[in-house]
Design a protein around this motif. Structure first.
Motif, PDB file in Angstrom:
ATOM      1  N   ILE A  48       0.727   3.923  -2.987  1.00 54.06           N
ATOM      2  CA  ILE A  48      -0.503   4.913  -3.151  1.00 54.06           C
ATOM      3  C   ILE A  48      -0.360   6.437  -2.628  1.00 54.06           C
ATOM      4  O   ILE A  48      -0.401   7.373  -3.519  1.00 54.06           O
ATOM      5  CB  ILE A  48      -1.678   4.265  -2.388  1.00 54.06           C
ATOM      6  CG1 ILE A  48      -2.006   3.039  -2.950  1.00 54.06           C
ATOM      7  CG2 ILE A  48      -2.856   5.334  -2.550  1.00 54.06           C
ATOM      8  CD1 ILE A  48      -3.222   2.159  -2.674  1.00 54.06           C
TER       9      ILE A  48
ATOM     10  N   THR B  83      -5.418   9.263   0.255  1.00 58.04           N
ATOM     11  CA  THR B  83      -5.030   8.210   0.843  1.00 58.04           C
ATOM     12  C   THR B  83      -6.010   7.731   1.900  1.00 58.04           C
ATOM     13  O   THR B  83      -6.299   6.367   1.913  1.00 58.04           O
ATOM     14  CB  THR B  83      -3.665   8.474   1.348  1.00 58.04           C
ATOM     15  OG1 THR B  83      -2.823   9.132   0.498  1.00 58.04           O
ATOM     16  CG2 THR B  83      -2.984   7.355   1.988  1.00 58.04           C
TER      17      THR B  83
ATOM     18  N   ALA C 143      -1.873   5.240  -9.410  1.00 53.81           N
ATOM     19  CA  ALA C 143      -2.338   4.794  -7.959  1.00 53.81           C
ATOM     20  C   ALA C 143      -3.521   4.027  -8.094  1.00 53.81           C
ATOM     21  O   ALA C 143      -3.787   3.115  -7.128  1.00 53.81           O
ATOM     22  CB  ALA C 143      -2.448   6.090  -7.400  1.00 53.81           C
TER      23      ALA C 143
ATOM     24  N   THR D  25      -3.602  -4.249  -4.755  1.00 54.15           N
ATOM     25  CA  THR D  25      -3.587  -4.816  -3.545  1.00 54.15           C
ATOM     26  C   THR D  25      -5.058  -5.243  -3.123  1.00 54.15           C
ATOM     27  O   THR D  25      -5.077  -6.312  -2.229  1.00 54.15           O
ATOM     28  CB  THR D  25      -3.478  -3.445  -2.668  1.00 54.15           C
ATOM     29  OG1 THR D  25      -2.531  -2.570  -3.170  1.00 54.15           O
ATOM     30  CG2 THR D  25      -3.572  -3.697  -1.213  1.00 54.15           C
TER      31      THR D  25
ATOM     32  N   VAL E 185      -2.319   0.493  -8.486  1.00 54.33           N
ATOM     33  CA  VAL E 185      -1.574  -0.077  -7.321  1.00 54.33           C
ATOM     34  C   VAL E 185      -2.919  -0.593  -6.300  1.00 54.33           C
ATOM     35  O   VAL E 185      -2.811  -1.671  -5.682  1.00 54.33           O
ATOM     36  CB  VAL E 185      -1.039   0.974  -6.514  1.00 54.33           C
ATOM     37  CG1 VAL E 185      -0.429   0.186  -5.220  1.00 54.33           C
ATOM     38  CG2 VAL E 185       0.289   1.451  -7.391  1.00 54.33           C
ATOM     39  N   LEU E 186      -3.926   0.309  -6.028  1.00 52.41           N
ATOM     40  CA  LEU E 186      -4.865  -0.071  -5.354  1.00 52.41           C
ATOM     41  C   LEU E 186      -5.909  -1.380  -6.012  1.00 52.41           C
ATOM     42  O   LEU E 186      -6.084  -2.179  -4.981  1.00 52.41           O
ATOM     43  CB  LEU E 186      -5.944   1.016  -5.319  1.00 52.41           C
ATOM     44  CG  LEU E 186      -7.394   0.870  -4.314  1.00 52.41           C
ATOM     45  CD1 LEU E 186      -6.632   0.612  -2.852  1.00 52.41           C
ATOM     46  CD2 LEU E 186      -8.120   2.287  -4.431  1.00 52.41           C
TER      47      LEU E 186
ATOM     48  N   LEU F 259       0.762  -1.173  -0.038  1.00 60.70           N
ATOM     49  CA  LEU F 259       0.031   0.011  -0.052  1.00 60.70           C
ATOM     50  C   LEU F 259       0.761   1.285   0.075  1.00 60.70           C
ATOM     51  O   LEU F 259       0.304   2.386  -0.189  1.00 60.70           O
ATOM     52  CB  LEU F 259      -1.016   0.046   1.233  1.00 60.70           C
ATOM     53  CG  LEU F 259      -2.087  -0.817   1.388  1.00 60.70           C
ATOM     54  CD1 LEU F 259      -2.905  -1.146   2.515  1.00 60.70           C
ATOM     55  CD2 LEU F 259      -3.180  -0.580   0.228  1.00 60.70           C
TER      56      LEU F 259
ATOM     57  N   ALA G 171      -8.658   5.922   0.230  1.00 63.80           N
ATOM     58  CA  ALA G 171      -8.168   4.441  -0.365  1.00 63.80           C
ATOM     59  C   ALA G 171      -8.048   3.503   0.827  1.00 63.80           C
ATOM     60  O   ALA G 171      -8.262   2.261   0.390  1.00 63.80           O
ATOM     61  CB  ALA G 171      -6.946   4.836  -1.171  1.00 63.80           C
TER      62      ALA G 171
ATOM     63  N   GLY H 104      -4.679  10.058 -10.202  1.00 59.27           N
ATOM     64  CA  GLY H 104      -5.266   9.096  -9.468  1.00 59.27           C
ATOM     65  C   GLY H 104      -6.787   9.460  -9.455  1.00 59.27           C
ATOM     66  O   GLY H 104      -7.579   8.439  -9.248  1.00 59.27           O
TER      67      GLY H 104
END
Length: 436
Positions: free
Chosen positions: A65, A285, A160, A167, A163-164, A62, A288, A115
């Protein structure tokens, strides 16, 4: 309780809470607490679920992010992004459709880092559309490229949102980021080709206008001073990830540091810009992280209640070909995107779609890239795609919804062509990650 009853209780409660106006993350949290109480034995189940959810927030994956988000916020608030836009504009000279190309090239760089497709569309719409309208551009030449940049930005690293997704789906973050490079470049080529074709078919759609001529040395100086440093930061971190020199978290840290250094060198690193950048990155963030918390607990409830297993068995009982099932999932994402925001869609579908994709034998990295494209295409799908209404809100008052719909269609077709290529040639996504 049968699996479909459990699924209806969990999903139905989420949809109900969202319908009455509760924020997405809180709606998932409330529904998860209800589900834990029903399926996991009351207050003990709720306590266990919350402990597991907090554990999901300690994952090292994480870290990129907030760093990628900070990188984008600094890029915007210090004015580095504006400098790059201006430089690209001057470098293209009298090229027909010049501002449309500027929108795709500069907008992609900004959207990739920010993002937020909705935020990027609002910014580009308010910044570029009035300028293009003043220059005599027709609506499809001004609105279409802005709506299209989101599809490009979401898959070209650093992203981003990618990445989320990685994850939430528990797949390799670096592999998903790297997998988007070749399809992203292909999509960029399609966008540029679309703009070129539109200017050839209707030269009056983007009339050329006189600009101050710039000698070759001036162009080279402008390129190396205003464009290469900004793009160079992104290229360096991508190359370091592809070569396996750094992890995604380290690449994100290098990227944020690189943009900070550039802002300092260009003397635009102010206290006010840093304050706005940190607050902006922190706000997204926190959202997220709430999403990750809700998704982790939702996935556990689906598994504990038997809903995910029952749904997979039910779906596979249809004996549809894997590609047909992929198209069904793709269609579901397109429909959801007309009413929901990207992160909400991921939260709702990732716990269901990725186990199903694994059962069907799809490569998780390849499927993740397909899903990213579906998420973005759904945002611009008429008649209710959310970005269409964002664009209506920031476009000049004389812009009609019909004009926005028509402007979006060619760029949606470009994205669909890339999806078709990925289905036919999966190695377009898997070749670069396989080199690591």
């Amino acid at each position: 309780m049968e699996w479909y009853e459990a699924l209806a209780l969990l999903v139905g409660s989420i949809m109900f809470l969202m319908a009455i106006g509760m924020p997405v993350a809180l709606a998932f949290l409330a529904a998860n607490i209800l589900g834990a109480w029903v399926f996991m034995g009351g207050d003990r189940g709720v306590a266990q679920l919350l402990n597991n959810g907090f554990g999901s927030l300690t994952k090292f994956a994480l870290v990129p992010i907030p760093l990628f988000l900070l990188m984008g916020e600094i890029f915007f608030h210090t004015g580095l992004g504006g400098r790059m836009f201006t430089a690209i504009d001057r470098l293209l000279g009298r090229l027909p459709g010049r501002l449309s190309y500027v929108t795709v090239l500069g907008g992609t760089a900004f959207s990739t880092l920010s993002g937020s497709s909705m935020g990027s569309t609002a910014l580009l719409g308010s910044l570029m559309v009035p300028e293009m309208s003043q220059r005599g551009y027709k609506k499809h030449m001004s609105v279409g490229p802005i709506l299209g940049t989101g599809g490009l930005a979401i898959i070209i690293p650093p992203s981003a949102l990618a990445v989320l997704l990685a994850t939430l789906a528990q797949i390799d973050v670096a592999a998903l980021l790297i997998a988007g490079i070749i399809p992203g470049l292909i999509l960029a080529g399609f966008y540029i080709g679309t703009i070129w074709l539109q200017t050839q078919l209707d030269p009056s759609a983007a009339p050329a206008y006189d600009v101050e001529p710039l000698p070759l040395l001036g162009k080279l100086w402008l390129l190396f001073r205003e464009v290469v440093p900004m793009v160079g930061v992104m290229v360096v971190i991508i190359v370091m990830m592809v070569r396996g020199i750094v992890t995604p978290s380290e690449a994100a840290a290098f990227g944020a540091l690189g943009v900070l250094i550039l802002a300092a060198l260009f003397r635009c690193l102010t206290w006010d810009a840093m304050k706005k950048s940190v607050i902006g990155a922190l706000r997204v963030t926190l959202m997220a992280y709430l999403i990750v918390f809700g998704s982790a607990t939702f996935s556990q409830l689906l598994a504990f209640s038997g809903a995910s297993r029952g749904l997979i068995e039910w779906a596979t009982d249809f004996e549809l070909a894997p590609v047909a099932m992929l198209l069904v999932m793709f269609a579901v994402l397109l429909i959801l995107g007309m009413f929901m925001e990207q992160i909400s869609m991921m939260l709702l579908t990732v716990p269901i779609f990725f186990p199903l994709a694994t059962t069907l034998g799809f490569d998780p990295i390849w499927f993740g890239l397909i899903m990213l494209l579906a998420l973005e295409i759904s945002f611009t799908t008429p008649p209710f795609g959310l970005l269409l209404f964002v664009m209506k809100g920031v476009a000049p008052p004389d812009t009609t919804m019909r004009q926005i719909y028509l402007a979006a269609v060619p760029f949606i077709l470009c994205s669909l062509c890339v999806v078709a290529l990925l289905i036919l040639f999966p190695q377009l996504a898997l070749w670069l990650p396989g080199l690591g």
